[in-house]
Design a protein around this motif. Structure first.
Motif, PDB file in Angstrom:
ATOM      1  N   SER A 239      -5.451  15.438 -15.646  1.00 18.07           N
ATOM      2  CA  SER A 239      -5.603  14.022 -15.974  1.00 18.07           C
ATOM      3  C   SER A 239      -7.047  13.598 -16.109  1.00 18.07           C
ATOM      4  O   SER A 239      -7.333  12.484 -16.537  1.00 18.07           O
ATOM      5  CB  SER A 239      -4.979  13.159 -14.863  1.00 18.07           C
ATOM      6  OG  SER A 239      -3.634  13.455 -14.715  1.00 18.07           O
ATOM      7  N   LEU A 240      -7.940  14.474 -15.713  1.00 15.55           N
ATOM      8  CA  LEU A 240      -9.320  14.051 -15.550  1.00 15.55           C
ATOM      9  C   LEU A 240      -9.896  13.469 -16.840  1.00 15.55           C
ATOM     10  O   LEU A 240     -10.584  12.458 -16.814  1.00 15.55           O
ATOM     11  CB  LEU A 240     -10.156  15.237 -15.069  1.00 15.55           C
ATOM     12  CG  LEU A 240     -11.423  14.905 -14.302  1.00 15.55           C
ATOM     13  CD1 LEU A 240     -11.171  13.893 -13.208  1.00 15.55           C
ATOM     14  CD2 LEU A 240     -11.998  16.174 -13.697  1.00 15.55           C
TER      15      LEU A 240
ATOM     16  N   LEU B  12       0.834  -1.214   0.000  1.00 14.98           N
ATOM     17  CA  LEU B  12       0.000   0.000   0.000  1.00 14.98           C
ATOM     18  C   LEU B  12       0.867   1.262   0.000  1.00 14.98           C
ATOM     19  O   LEU B  12       2.084   1.199  -0.171  1.00 14.98           O
ATOM     20  CB  LEU B  12      -0.961  -0.034   1.194  1.00 14.98           C
ATOM     21  CG  LEU B  12      -1.957  -1.202   1.151  1.00 14.98           C
ATOM     22  CD1 LEU B  12      -2.775  -1.275   2.431  1.00 14.98           C
ATOM     23  CD2 LEU B  12      -2.886  -1.077  -0.052  1.00 14.98           C
ATOM     24  N   TRP B  13       0.245   2.410   0.239  1.00 12.70           N
ATOM     25  CA  TRP B  13       0.892   3.693  -0.003  1.00 12.70           C
ATOM     26  C   TRP B  13       0.466   4.689   1.057  1.00 12.70           C
ATOM     27  O   TRP B  13      -0.725   4.884   1.300  1.00 12.70           O
ATOM     28  CB  TRP B  13       0.478   4.249  -1.372  1.00 12.70           C
ATOM     29  CG  TRP B  13      -0.004   3.150  -2.242  1.00 12.70           C
ATOM     30  CD1 TRP B  13       0.775   2.302  -2.978  1.00 12.70           C
ATOM     31  CD2 TRP B  13      -1.367   2.685  -2.403  1.00 12.70           C
ATOM     32  NE1 TRP B  13      -0.015   1.369  -3.593  1.00 12.70           N
ATOM     33  CE2 TRP B  13      -1.322   1.580  -3.261  1.00 12.70           C
ATOM     34  CE3 TRP B  13      -2.599   3.104  -1.916  1.00 12.70           C
ATOM     35  CZ2 TRP B  13      -2.475   0.879  -3.634  1.00 12.70           C
ATOM     36  CZ3 TRP B  13      -3.740   2.410  -2.280  1.00 12.70           C
ATOM     37  CH2 TRP B  13      -3.670   1.320  -3.130  1.00 12.70           C
ATOM     38  N   LEU B  14       1.450   5.348   1.635  1.00 10.96           N
ATOM     39  CA  LEU B  14       1.160   6.468   2.517  1.00 10.96           C
ATOM     40  C   LEU B  14       1.387   7.767   1.742  1.00 10.96           C
ATOM     41  O   LEU B  14       2.019   7.780   0.695  1.00 10.96           O
ATOM     42  CB  LEU B  14       2.048   6.416   3.761  1.00 10.96           C
ATOM     43  CG  LEU B  14       1.682   5.301   4.747  1.00 10.96           C
ATOM     44  CD1 LEU B  14       2.755   5.150   5.827  1.00 10.96           C
ATOM     45  CD2 LEU B  14       0.318   5.550   5.396  1.00 10.96           C
ATOM     46  N   ASN B  15       0.860   8.828   2.266  1.00  8.24           N
ATOM     47  CA  ASN B  15       0.872  10.157   1.649  1.00  8.24           C
ATOM     48  C   ASN B  15      -0.091  10.168   0.472  1.00  8.24           C
ATOM     49  O   ASN B  15      -1.296  10.167   0.689  1.00  8.24           O
ATOM     50  CB  ASN B  15       2.287  10.582   1.254  1.00  8.24           C
ATOM     51  CG  ASN B  15       2.341  12.054   0.888  1.00  8.24           C
ATOM     52  OD1 ASN B  15       1.630  12.866   1.483  1.00  8.24           O
ATOM     53  ND2 ASN B  15       3.152  12.407  -0.091  1.00  8.24           N
ATOM     54  N   LEU B  16       0.402  10.115  -0.752  1.00  6.15           N
ATOM     55  CA  LEU B  16      -0.495  10.161  -1.907  1.00  6.15           C
ATOM     56  C   LEU B  16      -1.111   8.775  -2.106  1.00  6.15           C
ATOM     57  O   LEU B  16      -0.432   7.829  -2.493  1.00  6.15           O
ATOM     58  CB  LEU B  16       0.306  10.558  -3.140  1.00  6.15           C
ATOM     59  CG  LEU B  16      -0.510  10.957  -4.373  1.00  6.15           C
ATOM     60  CD1 LEU B  16      -1.338  12.209  -4.107  1.00  6.15           C
ATOM     61  CD2 LEU B  16       0.410  11.180  -5.568  1.00  6.15           C
ATOM     62  N   ALA B  17      -2.394   8.645  -1.823  1.00  2.94           N
ATOM     63  CA  ALA B  17      -3.055   7.352  -2.002  1.00  2.94           C
ATOM     64  C   ALA B  17      -3.341   7.141  -3.480  1.00  2.94           C
ATOM     65  O   ALA B  17      -3.251   8.064  -4.289  1.00  2.94           O
ATOM     66  CB  ALA B  17      -4.349   7.312  -1.202  1.00  2.94           C
ATOM     67  N   ASP B  18      -3.684   5.935  -3.820  1.00  2.00           N
ATOM     68  CA  ASP B  18      -3.866   5.587  -5.225  1.00  2.00           C
ATOM     69  C   ASP B  18      -5.326   5.785  -5.634  1.00  2.00           C
ATOM     70  O   ASP B  18      -6.028   4.843  -5.973  1.00  2.00           O
ATOM     71  CB  ASP B  18      -3.429   4.133  -5.443  1.00  2.00           C
ATOM     72  CG  ASP B  18      -3.357   3.793  -6.928  1.00  2.00           C
ATOM     73  OD1 ASP B  18      -3.211   4.723  -7.742  1.00  2.00           O
ATOM     74  OD2 ASP B  18      -3.448   2.602  -7.255  1.00  2.00           O
ATOM     75  N   TYR B  19      -5.765   7.038  -5.592  1.00  6.16           N
ATOM     76  CA  TYR B  19      -7.126   7.346  -6.024  1.00  6.16           C
ATOM     77  C   TYR B  19      -7.132   7.633  -7.519  1.00  6.16           C
ATOM     78  O   TYR B  19      -6.104   7.965  -8.107  1.00  6.16           O
ATOM     79  CB  TYR B  19      -7.662   8.576  -5.271  1.00  6.16           C
ATOM     80  CG  TYR B  19      -7.738   8.382  -3.783  1.00  6.16           C
ATOM     81  CD1 TYR B  19      -8.237   7.195  -3.235  1.00  6.16           C
ATOM     82  CD2 TYR B  19      -7.306   9.375  -2.913  1.00  6.16           C
ATOM     83  CE1 TYR B  19      -8.307   7.026  -1.860  1.00  6.16           C
ATOM     84  CE2 TYR B  19      -7.374   9.207  -1.543  1.00  6.16           C
ATOM     85  CZ  TYR B  19      -7.873   8.029  -1.018  1.00  6.16           C
ATOM     86  OH  TYR B  19      -7.944   7.855   0.331  1.00  6.16           O
ATOM     87  N   ASP B  20      -8.315   7.560  -8.120  1.00  7.90           N
ATOM     88  CA  ASP B  20      -8.429   7.964  -9.514  1.00  7.90           C
ATOM     89  C   ASP B  20      -8.497   9.489  -9.585  1.00  7.90           C
ATOM     90  O   ASP B  20      -8.697  10.170  -8.578  1.00  7.90           O
ATOM     91  CB  ASP B  20      -9.647   7.315 -10.173  1.00  7.90           C
ATOM     92  CG  ASP B  20     -10.865   7.379  -9.291  1.00  7.90           C
ATOM     93  OD1 ASP B  20     -11.214   8.489  -8.836  1.00  7.90           O
ATOM     94  OD2 ASP B  20     -11.459   6.324  -9.022  1.00  7.90           O
ATOM     95  N   ALA B  21      -8.352  10.007 -10.799  1.00  8.04           N
ATOM     96  CA  ALA B  21      -8.299  11.462 -10.958  1.00  8.04           C
ATOM     97  C   ALA B  21      -9.562  12.163 -10.441  1.00  8.04           C
ATOM     98  O   ALA B  21      -9.454  13.188  -9.758  1.00  8.04           O
ATOM     99  CB  ALA B  21      -8.013  11.817 -12.412  1.00  8.04           C
ATOM    100  N   PRO B  22     -10.776  11.625 -10.709  1.00 11.56           N
ATOM    101  CA  PRO B  22     -11.960  12.338 -10.190  1.00 11.56           C
ATOM    102  C   PRO B  22     -11.933  12.466  -8.663  1.00 11.56           C
ATOM    103  O   PRO B  22     -12.281  13.522  -8.117  1.00 11.56           O
ATOM    104  CB  PRO B  22     -13.131  11.449 -10.638  1.00 11.56           C
ATOM    105  CG  PRO B  22     -12.627  10.694 -11.816  1.00 11.56           C
ATOM    106  CD  PRO B  22     -11.160  10.503 -11.590  1.00 11.56           C
ATOM    107  N   THR B  23     -11.512  11.412  -7.968  1.00 12.36           N
ATOM    108  CA  THR B  23     -11.446  11.468  -6.505  1.00 12.36           C
ATOM    109  C   THR B  23     -10.384  12.460  -6.058  1.00 12.36           C
ATOM    110  O   THR B  23     -10.599  13.251  -5.126  1.00 12.36           O
ATOM    111  CB  THR B  23     -11.174  10.059  -5.939  1.00 12.36           C
ATOM    112  OG1 THR B  23     -12.166   9.165  -6.451  1.00 12.36           O
ATOM    113  CG2 THR B  23     -11.217  10.044  -4.421  1.00 12.36           C
ATOM    114  N   GLN B  24      -9.235  12.443  -6.725  1.00  8.67           N
ATOM    115  CA  GLN B  24      -8.162  13.402  -6.404  1.00  8.67           C
ATOM    116  C   GLN B  24      -8.637  14.849  -6.595  1.00  8.67           C
ATOM    117  O   GLN B  24      -8.309  15.731  -5.808  1.00  8.67           O
ATOM    118  CB  GLN B  24      -6.946  13.176  -7.317  1.00  8.67           C
ATOM    119  CG  GLN B  24      -6.082  11.987  -6.936  1.00  8.67           C
ATOM    120  CD  GLN B  24      -5.304  12.205  -5.650  1.00  8.67           C
ATOM    121  OE1 GLN B  24      -5.212  13.317  -5.131  1.00  8.67           O
ATOM    122  NE2 GLN B  24      -4.762  11.134  -5.101  1.00  8.67           N
TER     123      GLN B  24
END
Lengths: 347, 347
Positions: free
Chosen positions: A275-276, A166-178
């Protein structure tokens, strides 16, 4: 199964170099990476030679190497994130660990740097338990066990094929969620590894993974490419497709997939808003991709990962091919990948 | 579904009193329990009246109350751990939280006492996501979300029927595991809640649970009783059976089951070695019970939890009844429970 002991010589660390200078990335990982053989695959779209610091045991593959081995294939592209698959293809080792080049070691809640490679190897060398859920997570972690009610006949478990970190800090969300939650960072350190149950699909991220290349290597296939694929994680779905492919194959071959520890620290890059448009296509296709993979049942004659991927390729063509040409291309790439995989291994 | 707001008046906390003096238990929970209505059901095997401190809003049920309501039932026993089911039966509230009387509030890693009831209510009021796995765990927790690749059509989720909490200190192992590892305590605080995927069975423990009594109450059924049932957790399988029943019903009705937070602190009691003989029977039967529940597919006409449990009772009788009379008795108890459930609600 019993717990394996993995020797460092059995491991390749495969890095896809998407940025021209790997110095800060490699220095951050030096204490870990210097213990292993590395395969660095330079994104063929990079114009200049990638900069790599001294003092590592590594093999570097460039565009010319890719063309020599896979030049005749027309369906597979090794550009962008997919360059790492060339490393998987060329590796002769049993285990592969792969980490995105924008990630550095994370720290655990006590402030100690996390050795992500060691945790992946622990995950891969201890059994997985896909046939019944253990509420205290991985029973093979130190200080844990199977809870009351867990059938003894299922406690030996099965081999673990894939370890998803997994990932801390920047999570692996898609562009719309970001875009919707620009300030949302992942700061929750969940101290657990768990086996994803059989027949449950998950979105595997290629950011931070380890796998048993002998068991499942052919299923990590560079097949799915969006029309407007970018070189930011949220602009690709290659790893999501590949992950579902691996999960279907693992379920069929009675192997396990684990998710959870280790964490890596993801640094910022790119603009979600920009990126959207690209991502939106990827988001939309999941509505077809997920039910498709959920419905797959492979034939009993499919006994290896190669067999399974070939069979999935046929199903992709037949069931999804007519909907969107992306799927037809993915099916072709899967079939061609298996040919290439066998060819490289027959040399 | 959208997130519900649960009012305290919609909640009953149900406690099965297995020990004669609840003073230290109730005092430990006072800041939490004093906000809610409590139902305390005294184990009918206890000779004297249970001791309960002042200052709580509670209804106490004793052996005489149980006999008045359920006196005519011959298959159901409300003794030992099963006494709490009488509280579930009598509750008029939408939500029930139940915690074993040998548990006190645990502390989180920062040393703050955990409000287990609040966490269960959060779990029950936010959607569950059983149809696709989210690698960052519960997407409805603060600071979390759905990861890249998660289909948007599945992001609304479904209602959560059951919230299974965990245990620090004394973990919920069976007697053989306790005997083999007498010093093993659970000290791993895993800061996560997750939806157990559809069609995945888990060993639900009754130690620390919350559920939506309107949706799933009838499936929490006091049905399964070992011949040598004891009053230590590791001497019973009632909750494991019930949990699989709830999971099958939830999957069928497209409801969710969550596992993880909140933790409670379990205190020591009993001797694992002395329990080994009793528990061994329970351990053995799981080899039949788990495949049975994994194989169940309910008919489309089963539209409520009552319907589902009645159907499961028939399947238990037909498929397991011949193997061991325990199963035949469990089937009878399930059928009788549904009658009793409807009868109490028709008054």
């Amino acid at each position: 199964m019993s717990e394996a002991v993995i020797k460092n010589e059995e491991v390749d660390i495969v890095i896809g170099a998407l940025q021209p200078d790997l110095t800060s990335f490699m220095e951050a990982w030096r204490p870990v990476f210097s213990q292993f053989h590395l395969i660095i695959v330079q994104d063929p779209d990079l114009k200049d030679d990638v900069k790599i610091p001294e003092g590592f045991n590594l093999t570097l593959y460039k565009k010319s190497d890719i063309e020599k081995v896979a030049g005749s294939t027309s369906s597979i592209s090794f550009s962008g994130f997919s360059c790492r698959y060339f490393g998987y293809l060329m590796s002769k080792k049993k285990y592969i660990i792969s980490i995105d080049d924008d990630c550095v070691p994370a720290k655990d809640p006590n402030g100690y740097p996390i050795d992500a490679v060691a945790q992946h190897l622990t995950n891969l060398s201890t059994p997985a338990t896909p046939f019944f859920f253990n509420t205290l997570y991985d029973p093979f972690c130190d200080g844990s066990d199977f809870v009351r009610g867990y059938p003894f006949s299922l406690r030996t478990g099965v081999e673990c094929a894939l370890s998803c970190g997994l990932w801390l800090n920047l999570a692996d969300y898609d562009a719309p969620t970001q875009v919707l939650k620009p300030d949302q960072k992942n700061s929750r350190y969940v101290d657990a590894v768990l086996t994803v149950p059989a027949r449950t699909m998950l979105p595997v991220s290629g950011i931070n993974v380890g796998f048993n290349n002998e068991l499942i290597g052919p299923a990590l296939v560079p097949a799915f490419r969006l029309a407007k694929e970018g070189n930011l994680r949220w602009e690709t779905m290659e790893d999501i497709w590949t992950g579902m492919c691996v999960k279907v194959v693992s379920d069929h071959l009675r192997l396990g997939v684990k998710s959870g520890l280790p964490y890596v620290w993801r640094k910022e890059r790119g603009s979600a808003v920009a990126s959207l448009k690209k991502e939106w296509e990827g988001v939309r296709v999941m509505e077809d991709v997920v039910p498709f993979f959920q419905s797959i049942r492979l034939s009993e004659t499919a006994a290896t990962a190669e067999d399974c991927v070939s069979e999935i390729a046929v199903l992709v063509k037949g069931r999804l091919g007519a909907e969107n040409e992306m799927f037809g291309r993915a099916a072709d790439a899967m079939a061609e990948w298996i040919k290439l995989w066998k060819q490289v291994r027959s040399l």
